[in-house]
Each structure stands twice: as C-alpha cells, then as structure tokens.
Write an enzyme that holds these catalytic residues in place. Structure first.
Site, mmCIF file in Angstrom:
data_model
loop_
_atom_site.group_PDB
_atom_site.id
_atom_site.type_symbol
_atom_site.label_atom_id
_atom_site.label_comp_id
_atom_site.label_asym_id
_atom_site.label_seq_id
_atom_site.Cartn_x
_atom_site.Cartn_y
_atom_site.Cartn_z
ATOM 1 N N THR A 1 0.806 -1.218 -0.047
ATOM 2 C CA THR A 1 -0.070 -0.068 0.011
ATOM 3 C C THR A 1 0.935 1.350 0.050
ATOM 4 O OG1 THR A 1 -1.636 1.372 1.437
ATOM 5 C CG2 THR A 1 -0.027 -0.473 2.486
ATOM 6 N N ASP A 2 0.211 2.285 -0.508
ATOM 7 C CA ASP A 2 0.772 3.752 -0.417
ATOM 8 C C ASP A 2 0.866 4.168 1.017
ATOM 9 O OD1 ASP A 2 -1.740 4.191 -0.028
ATOM 10 O OD2 ASP A 2 -1.756 5.702 -1.628
ATOM 11 N N GLU A 3 0.240 3.689 1.982
ATOM 12 C CA GLU A 3 0.262 3.984 3.059
ATOM 13 C C GLU A 3 1.390 3.872 4.035
ATOM 14 O OE1 GLU A 3 -3.431 3.337 5.383
ATOM 15 O OE2 GLU A 3 -4.745 3.732 3.788
ATOM 16 N N TYR B 1 -2.088 -0.499 10.955
ATOM 17 C CA TYR B 1 -2.247 -1.264 9.534
ATOM 18 C C TYR B 1 -0.836 -0.862 8.726
ATOM 19 C CZ TYR B 1 -3.266 -1.665 4.694
ATOM 20 O OH TYR B 1 -3.364 -1.989 3.419
ATOM 21 N N LYS C 1 2.052 -3.172 7.338
ATOM 22 C CA LYS C 1 2.450 -3.411 5.819
ATOM 23 C C LYS C 1 3.607 -3.104 5.635
ATOM 24 C CE LYS C 1 -0.055 -4.481 2.751
ATOM 25 N NZ LYS C 1 -0.312 -5.961 2.441
HETATM 26 P P1 NAD Z 1 -9.767 -7.530 1.821
HETATM 27 O O1 NAD Z 1 -9.877 -7.218 3.255
HETATM 28 O O2 NAD Z 1 -10.795 -7.335 0.995
HETATM 29 O O3 NAD Z 1 -9.078 -8.906 1.497
HETATM 30 C C1 NAD Z 1 -8.368 -9.694 2.423
HETATM 31 C C2 NAD Z 1 -8.496 -11.116 1.929
HETATM 32 O O4 NAD Z 1 -7.294 -11.803 2.831
HETATM 33 C C3 NAD Z 1 -9.715 -11.703 2.468
HETATM 34 O O5 NAD Z 1 -10.190 -12.548 1.815
HETATM 35 C C4 NAD Z 1 -9.464 -12.213 3.890
HETATM 36 O O6 NAD Z 1 -10.251 -13.343 4.161
HETATM 37 C C5 NAD Z 1 -8.203 -12.789 3.607
HETATM 38 N N1 NAD Z 1 -7.150 -13.194 4.702
HETATM 39 C C6 NAD Z 1 -7.173 -12.154 5.990
HETATM 40 N N2 NAD Z 1 -6.283 -12.909 6.855
HETATM 41 C C7 NAD Z 1 -5.987 -14.036 6.227
HETATM 42 C C8 NAD Z 1 -5.111 -14.936 6.861
HETATM 43 N N3 NAD Z 1 -4.387 -14.810 7.925
HETATM 44 N N4 NAD Z 1 -4.976 -16.140 6.024
HETATM 45 C C9 NAD Z 1 -5.607 -16.087 4.814
HETATM 46 N N5 NAD Z 1 -6.318 -15.110 4.213
HETATM 47 C C10 NAD Z 1 -6.188 -14.037 5.004
HETATM 48 O O7 NAD Z 1 -8.238 -6.566 1.220
HETATM 49 P P2 NAD Z 1 -8.150 -5.873 -0.070
HETATM 50 O O8 NAD Z 1 -8.704 -4.427 -0.055
HETATM 51 O O9 NAD Z 1 -8.656 -6.635 -1.203
HETATM 52 O O10 NAD Z 1 -6.420 -5.982 -0.240
HETATM 53 C C11 NAD Z 1 -5.653 -6.659 -0.552
HETATM 54 C C12 NAD Z 1 -4.197 -6.531 -0.462
HETATM 55 O O11 NAD Z 1 -3.985 -5.169 -1.220
HETATM 56 C C13 NAD Z 1 -3.835 -6.100 1.084
HETATM 57 O O12 NAD Z 1 -2.663 -6.712 1.071
HETATM 58 C C14 NAD Z 1 -4.062 -4.437 1.139
HETATM 59 O O13 NAD Z 1 -2.911 -4.377 1.987
HETATM 60 C C15 NAD Z 1 -3.385 -4.264 -0.246
HETATM 61 N N6 NAD Z 1 -3.869 -2.988 -0.797
HETATM 62 C C16 NAD Z 1 -5.304 -2.636 -0.711
HETATM 63 C C17 NAD Z 1 -5.685 -1.536 -1.213
HETATM 64 C C18 NAD Z 1 -7.016 -0.741 -1.191
HETATM 65 O O14 NAD Z 1 -7.409 0.178 -1.375
HETATM 66 N N7 NAD Z 1 -8.074 -1.961 -0.631
HETATM 67 C C19 NAD Z 1 -4.841 -0.516 -1.765
HETATM 68 C C20 NAD Z 1 -3.172 -0.881 -1.657
HETATM 69 C C21 NAD Z 1 -2.921 -2.109 -1.329
HETATM 70 O O1 DAU Z 2 -4.331 3.851 0.456
HETATM 71 C C1 DAU Z 2 -4.393 2.404 0.052
HETATM 72 C C2 DAU Z 2 -5.354 2.012 1.257
HETATM 73 O O2 DAU Z 2 -6.519 2.925 1.167
HETATM 74 C C3 DAU Z 2 -5.097 0.626 1.544
HETATM 75 O O3 DAU Z 2 -3.989 0.049 1.740
HETATM 76 C C4 DAU Z 2 -6.311 0.133 2.375
HETATM 77 O O4 DAU Z 2 -6.161 -1.247 2.757
HETATM 78 C C5 DAU Z 2 -7.515 0.781 2.110
HETATM 79 O O5 DAU Z 2 -8.453 0.373 3.219
HETATM 80 C C6 DAU Z 2 -7.544 2.073 2.052
HETATM 81 O O6 DAU Z 2 -7.235 2.969 3.172
HETATM 82 P P1 DAU Z 2 -8.218 4.339 3.672
HETATM 83 O O7 DAU Z 2 -7.995 4.131 5.191
HETATM 84 O O8 DAU Z 2 -7.513 5.161 2.738
HETATM 85 O O9 DAU Z 2 -9.388 3.775 2.992
HETATM 86 P P2 DAU Z 2 -11.076 4.063 3.934
HETATM 87 O O10 DAU Z 2 -11.850 3.675 3.089
HETATM 88 O O11 DAU Z 2 -11.092 3.174 5.277
HETATM 89 O O12 DAU Z 2 -11.113 5.430 4.062
HETATM 90 C C7 DAU Z 2 -10.948 6.386 3.074
HETATM 91 C C8 DAU Z 2 -11.049 7.767 3.475
HETATM 92 O O13 DAU Z 2 -12.480 8.077 3.937
HETATM 93 C C9 DAU Z 2 -10.216 8.052 4.520
HETATM 94 O O14 DAU Z 2 -9.643 9.390 4.582
HETATM 95 C C10 DAU Z 2 -10.883 8.083 5.949
HETATM 96 C C11 DAU Z 2 -12.250 8.528 5.311
HETATM 97 N N1 DAU Z 2 -13.604 7.775 5.925
HETATM 98 C C12 DAU Z 2 -13.497 6.449 5.885
HETATM 99 C C13 DAU Z 2 -14.621 5.678 6.502
HETATM 100 C C14 DAU Z 2 -14.478 4.107 6.518
HETATM 101 C C15 DAU Z 2 -14.546 8.526 6.516
HETATM 102 O O15 DAU Z 2 -14.478 9.666 6.277
HETATM 103 N N2 DAU Z 2 -15.530 7.740 6.892
HETATM 104 C C16 DAU Z 2 -15.799 6.434 7.316
HETATM 105 O O16 DAU Z 2 -16.607 6.089 7.646
#
Ligand code: NAD
Ligand code: DAU
Length: 350
Positions: free
Chosen positions: A131-133, A156, A160
C-alpha cells in the site's frame, strides 16, 4: 509459469486478480488460498470456482504446516501475496491481528518459499502486494515515489511496512526473487462495506447517515480495482526482481468532494430528487492519527511497463454503484450479523 498461488483471493482486490489470471492464463494452475475471515467471501470467486485451472484452499497464511503442505502438493512457481488485514479503523482497535496476519503471515510465506524452492530460483517469483500508506502522510504538495522513505502512521500501515521490509530482506539476504508494489486506494465491485465508498453506497441506499471523519478534507488517490489487477499482471510477468513499483490513479479527491459526487450518482440511479442523498452527510469525530493526503507517482510503472489507468473516476464510480445496486443479496448478506455489531461499535450512529 505453471503453478501460481494467490493469497487473499476471496477478498476485494484478490478476487479481481484471480478472475483476471484464471481467464487470461488457462495454462496456469491457479491456487487461491484464503482463510475466509470476515472480509473473505467465496461468492467473490463465483466466476472461477468451476474453472478447471482454478483450485480454492481455505487456509491461514500464518499456518506453517498448511503452507508447507500446499507447497509440496502444488509445487508453486509463483506467489502473489494479497492476504492481509486491510482496514485502518480495525487496526486501531485490534492491532495484534494485523501483526499476526500481515507480518507473521508474510514471513511465514517468505520462509516457506525460501525453504521449498531450495535456492533454485529460476522462473520463480514472490510478488508482495502493498500500500501507499507505508510512505506516511503528505501535505498539499508532492507525491510518493518509490524512493520515498517509509513513515507508517497507523497500526495497519506499520504492519504493511514491516512486511515490505521482510520481503526486501529475504531478497537481499537469501536472493529470493521478489517484487513489491505499493498502490493507492482501490474502489470497485466487491469491496467490503467497511471502506468509505461501499459503506456510503449502502448507507445512501438505506437512507442512513453517511459518516465523514473530521471535515472530509482528507485526500486519497483513487484507482479502479481492475486497473490495479492489470498492473499486477504486468508487474508479475515483466517486473524486475528486487524492484518496487508504485501504482496510483493520479486521481485525487477530498473525501467530501468524492461523497458529493457519489450522492449525485446515487440520486440519479435511485430516482431521488437532486440533493436528497447529500442531506445524509454527517461529520463525525475524526479517525485517530488520520493521514491527511496520499498521492502516488506511478511514472516508473507507466514508463517501464507501459501501464496506465483505463477509466475516468466518474465512469468507474458509476460502474461501481451499478454493481452494488445489482448485487443486493451480496450486500445484504455481508451487512447482516457481525457487520451490524462492528458498525454500531465503530460509528455509534442510528
Ligand atoms: P480485503 O480485506 O478485501 O481482503 C483480504 C483477504 O485476505 C480476505 O479475503 C481475507 O479473508 C484474507 N485473509 C485475511 N487474513 C488472512 C489470513 N490470516 N490467511 C489467509 N487469508 C487471510 O483486502 P483488499 O482491500 O482486497 O486488499 C488486498 C491487499 O491489497 C492487502 O494486502 C492490502 O494491504 C493491499 N492493498 C489494498 C488497497 C485497497 O485500497 N483496498 C490498496 C493498496 C494495497
Ligand atoms: O491507500 C491505500 C489504502 O486505502 C489501503 O492500503 C487500505 O487497505 C484501504 O483500506 C484504504 O485505506 P483508507 O483508510 O484510505 O480507506 P477507507 O476507505 O477506510 O477511507 C478512505 C477515506 O475516507 C479516509 O480518509 C477515511 C475516510 N472515511 C472512511 C470511512 C470508513 C470516512 O470519512 N468515513 C468512514 O466511515
């Protein structure tokens, strides 16, 4: 490449990666490994479950014996590691589960790859999805580059960041053929409705308050999930071992502007009077340690591997809304039971 392990494939991004690889590479045997936590959903794999080149294994990435058994059974040539605890808010209330899955789980996989590939690394690849975080928080200026120093600020992102460091350490110490990518915020079909966009869609649909942390001024760089999956395909096949690639949409939105746009789309789709959904916007206490702004410079990926995002945000957001409205049962099932308890505890809203 014959045998490919995709971890976390029943989650949001993972399920799109599995869809892409199973359909595009019929000669690969794809093994999806997922523990099916609250965020994992077998229905996310409906498109591929009956495909002959796909196998699902319900296992936990932290389970050393299970990982070794699967390595012996399938002789993986490649691993795309997405399994993780992914929600920042949950990491604030339960950091240890993030350390367990994101740090220990990743090291468990790295160690298994090192042991079972036995230093014969030709045509092998361990691809870690991050992630970019990990780069921390930006002010109004600048972007994250591959060389930006790590500065994780939530449990989180700290977990990561730690996993990214372990991946690179296994490359430097043992020569493991690794590649890492760090992506910005994804949106699209099948995202769990704890994340901002699907949570807001669900709440608007049910005419419930849309919770916005602080004043909604925080900025995120949004990328359509299928564009992330396409980048993962390119990096997995053409990325250089030991390298990092940043992936982002060049698409910055403050949370409040994004939610206003979403409200407009929802009013139109639901046949509500213009402005109706905006009335639901509710500012609540800010997220602890809330990062102000993320923005990714993805020029290395664009220049070296020829990737670029395919969709305009308005277009992608509309497609996303269409998917959630067409998949009512998926959304209703996922937002019943444990979700209700989570929601109540997290938001304390009506
Ligand atoms: P998600 O939470 O939707 O999915 C995560 C999956 O991992 C789920 O299916 C869960 O059952 C599985 N999982 C969790 N713990 C596990 C374990 N101990 N063993 C096996 N499986 C397990 O997450 P996502 O948003 O699809 O993110 C996927 C990956 O991409 C993550 O590594 C996250 O850090 C990264 N990522 C997400 C975003 C985003 O915006 N969602 C952005 C950048 C990177
Ligand atoms: O940047 C990549 C990341 O983006 C991934 O690594 C994470 O897995 C993914 O969850 C996401 O993180 P964020 O914290 O940015 O996403 P989220 O959707 O939780 O929140 C997006 C923005 O909205 C953030 O500034 C927080 C805000 N927010 C979020 C929720 C859930 C609200 O204002 N209200 C809310 O209820």
């Amino acid at each position: 490449m014959k045998s490919l392990l995709i971890t976390g494939g029943a989650g949001f991004i993972g399920s799109h990666v599995v869809d892409l690889f199973v359909n595009k590479y019929p000669d690969y045997q794809i093994i999806t490994l997922d523990a099916l936590t609250y965020a994992g959903n077998l229905e996310n794999l409906n498109n591929v479950l009956s495909k002959p080149n796909h196998i699902f294994e319900k296992e936990d990435v932290t389970d050393t014996n299970a990982i070794h058994r699967l390595f012996e059974k399938y002789q993986f040539d490649g691993i795309i590691h997405l399994a993780a605890e992914s929600h920042v808010d949950r990491s604030i209330t339960d950091p240890l589960s993030f350390v367990r899955t994101n740090v220990l789980g990743t090291v468990n996989l790295l160690h298994a790859a090192k042991e079972l590939w036995k230093n014969a690394y030709e045509d092998k690849r361990f691809y870690h999805i991050s992630t970019d975080e990990v780069y921390g928080s930006l002010s109004q200026e600048g972007k994250f580059h591959e060389t930006t120093s790590y500065d994780p600020r939530s449990p989180y992102s700290a977990s990561k960041a730690s996993s990214d460091h372990f991946v690179r350490a296994f490359h430097h110490t043992f020569g493991l053929p690794v590649v890492v990518s760090n992506c910005s915020n994804n949106y699209g079909a099948r995202q769990f409705p704890e994340k901002l966009i699907p949570l807001a869609i669900n709440n608007i649909k049910h005419q419930k308050p849309i919770p916005i942390y602080g004043r909604g001024e925080n900025i995120r760089d949004w990328l359509y999930v299928n564009d992330h999956a396409a980048a993962i395909d390119l990096i997995f096949h053409h990325g250089v071992n030991g390298e990092t690639y940043n992936i982002g949409g060049n698409n910055e939105w403050s949370n409040i502007s994004l939610i206003r746009l979403l409200c407009k789309i929802m009013d139109k789709k639901l046949g509500r009077v213009s402005g109706a959904s905006e009335q639901l916007i509710t500012f609540i206490t800010d997220r602890a340690g809330h990062d102000l702004r993320y923005a990714i410079d993805s020029s290395k990926l664009q220049h070296d591997l020829g990737w670029k995002p395919s969709l305009l945000f308005e277009e992608g957001l509309e497609k996303t809304v269409d998917w959630y409205l067409a998949n009512e049962k998926w959304l209703d099932d996922i937002t019943s039971g444990a979700y209700q308890q989570y929601y109540k505890k997290q938001y304390n809203l009506k």
